[in-house]
Scaffold this motif. Structure first.
Motif, PDB file in Angstrom:
ATOM      1  N   LEU A 147       1.092  -0.777   0.127  1.00  0.00           N
ATOM      2  CA  LEU A 147       0.698  -0.137   0.198  1.00  0.00           C
ATOM      3  C   LEU A 147       1.282   0.944  -0.193  1.00  0.00           C
ATOM      4  O   LEU A 147       0.237   2.283  -0.319  1.00  0.00           O
ATOM      5  N   ARG A 183      -5.142  -6.238  -3.052  1.00  0.00           N
ATOM      6  CA  ARG A 183      -6.036  -5.036  -3.804  1.00  0.00           C
ATOM      7  C   ARG A 183      -5.708  -3.581  -4.209  1.00  0.00           C
ATOM      8  O   ARG A 183      -6.038  -2.922  -5.304  1.00  0.00           O
ATOM      9  N   ILE A 184      -3.760  -3.717  -4.493  1.00  0.00           N
ATOM     10  CA  ILE A 184      -3.022  -3.260  -5.463  1.00  0.00           C
ATOM     11  C   ILE A 184      -3.452  -3.504  -6.704  1.00  0.00           C
ATOM     12  O   ILE A 184      -3.666  -3.516  -7.835  1.00  0.00           O
TER      13      ILE A 184
ATOM     14  N   ARG B  85      -4.459   3.604  -6.261  1.00  0.00           N
ATOM     15  CA  ARG B  85      -4.759   2.640  -6.285  1.00  0.00           C
ATOM     16  C   ARG B  85      -5.562   1.743  -5.710  1.00  0.00           C
ATOM     17  O   ARG B  85      -5.728   0.099  -5.931  1.00  0.00           O
ATOM     18  N   ASP B  86      -5.404   1.567  -4.029  1.00  0.00           N
ATOM     19  CA  ASP B  86      -6.012   0.987  -3.366  1.00  0.00           C
ATOM     20  C   ASP B  86      -7.425   1.777  -3.292  1.00  0.00           C
ATOM     21  O   ASP B  86      -7.678   1.977  -2.442  1.00  0.00           O
ATOM     22  N   ILE B  87      -8.467   1.081  -4.099  1.00  0.00           N
ATOM     23  CA  ILE B  87      -9.654   1.673  -4.707  1.00  0.00           C
ATOM     24  C   ILE B  87     -10.658   0.681  -4.306  1.00  0.00           C
ATOM     25  O   ILE B  87     -10.336  -0.388  -4.671  1.00  0.00           O
ATOM     26  N   ASP B  88     -11.920   1.135  -3.800  1.00  0.00           N
ATOM     27  CA  ASP B  88     -12.561   0.152  -4.125  1.00  0.00           C
ATOM     28  C   ASP B  88     -13.869   0.981  -4.983  1.00  0.00           C
ATOM     29  O   ASP B  88     -13.602   1.990  -5.581  1.00  0.00           O
TER      30      ASP B  88
END
Lengths: 236, 113
Positions: A147, A183-184, B85-88
């Motif tokens: 992250l 997630r990335i 980038r770390d998104i829902d």
């Protein structure tokens, strides 16, 4: 006013394309290993070379700001290695790697490991002509690294969680780390390895074999297309 | 600080363009930089001033057009703008989201004399 509409990385990408073509021509699987300093890249490479036990030709390009320590460690295993010192530079670029390939003299159908400068930021932006980037994260680092440095994990095809022999002494949450990486990058592969004990090395070698087969299949397709053209030209 | 190498690439692209088009000075450069281009705009400005010194682009104005990121949801096939980038997914809330745009690193155009 002149419209040039040119990719800023065009020069690097040109060298990268040339490297890729050369590597493809020799059926070489080239991997760009990226991580923070101290994740155990060189130890992992030494253990990998031992695990392959001469089954495939291996060569290594080592990138560091200074010293030839890493290349010396690789050469001690009997595998050819070349050290690229980047001086003030924070990453390898495709031009440096092209020169290193000239000096290495690649053996056909093997694996070229390019150990990048320990840095989770800048190397993400430079294509070296590799088949894939492999991010190595040791379990002594935080599980939120993907992250914190998303560009690198987005650019990588595989994340290796290294130093798993230390897990009993740590609070590192493997599942959380995997979830952060996915997630990335939802399609990233993840392997658990201890270069020290050899745990998980067989999975890594299997991953290498699969990627190598994919590279060879492409080289075969290119060669077959060439043969078909030649046959056609010969009137067969 | 790979922004310095990126600025060196810009200067060599300008020099190549000068040879091709026959100009001798660049007075303005416009770049398109995506939010996932891996470049810090302030560091790029600093690097540009340093690397253009003594070149055909010394003192040139630098305009940066920042481009937004785009992402795509594996779950509902929704396409939407993002900055991280770390998104829902804003449509279905799914976390399997992949970035599909915003990696521009381009020299768009130049003003020359």
């Amino acid at each position: 006013m002149i419209e040039i509409e040119q990719n800023i990385m065009a020069k690097n990408d040109g060298y990268a394309a040339r490297n890729r073509q050369r590597l493809q021509g020799t059926g070489t699987l080239a991997l760009n290993l990226v991580s923070s300093p101290g994740s155990g890249k060189t130890s992992l490479l030494v253990a990998t070379i031992r695990a392959l036990a001469g089954r495939l030709p291996v060569a290594v390009i080592e990138g560091d700001q200074q010293t030839s320590n890493d290349a010396d460690r690789i050469r001690a295993t009997g595998v050819p290695a070349i050290q690229v010192n980047t001086g003030k530079g924070c990453h390898l670029d495709a031009h440096m790697v092209g020169h290193a390939i000239d000096h290495l003299g690649l053996t056909d159908n093997g694996i070229l490991f390019i150990e990048n400068v320990g840095n989770l930021v800048c190397p993400a932006a430079f294509d070296l002509g590799e088949e894939a980037k492999v991010a190595i994260l040791s379990v002594t680092e935080g599980e939120d690294k993907p992250l914190k440095y998303p560009d690198m994990f987005a650019a990588s095809s595989l994340m290796i969680l290294n130093k798993t022999d230390l897990l009993p002494h740590l609070d590192f949450d493997m599942a959380a780390c995997a979830a952060n990486a996915r997630r990335i990058n939802p399609t990233i592969d993840i392997l658990h390895v201890s270069a020290r004990t050899g745990e998980g090395l067989a999975d890594w070698v299997e991953w290498l074999d699969n990627r190598r087969k994919a590279v060879l299949a492409r080289s075969i397709a290119v060669a077959e297309a060439q043969v078909a053209r030649l046959r056609l030209a010969a009137g067969e | 600080m790979h922004e310095l190498s990126i600025c060196e690439s810009i200067v060599s692209a300008l020099e190549a363009s000068a040879r091709r088009e026959g100009f001798s000075r660049v007075t303005k450069v416009r770049l398109e930089i995506g939010c996932f281009g891996g470049v810090e705009v302030e560091a790029l400005r600093f690097g540009f001033d340093v690397t253009t010194r003594g070149t055909l682009a010394e003192g040139a104005a630098l305009e940066i057009l920042e481009r937004e990121g785009k992402a795509w949801c594996f779950n509902c096939s929704n396409s939407f703008p993002v900055t991280r980038r770390d998104i829902d997914c804003p449509g279905c809330g799914g976390a399997r989201v992949t970035v599909t745009g915003g990696d521009e690193l381009r020299i768009k155009d130049l003003e020359v004399m």
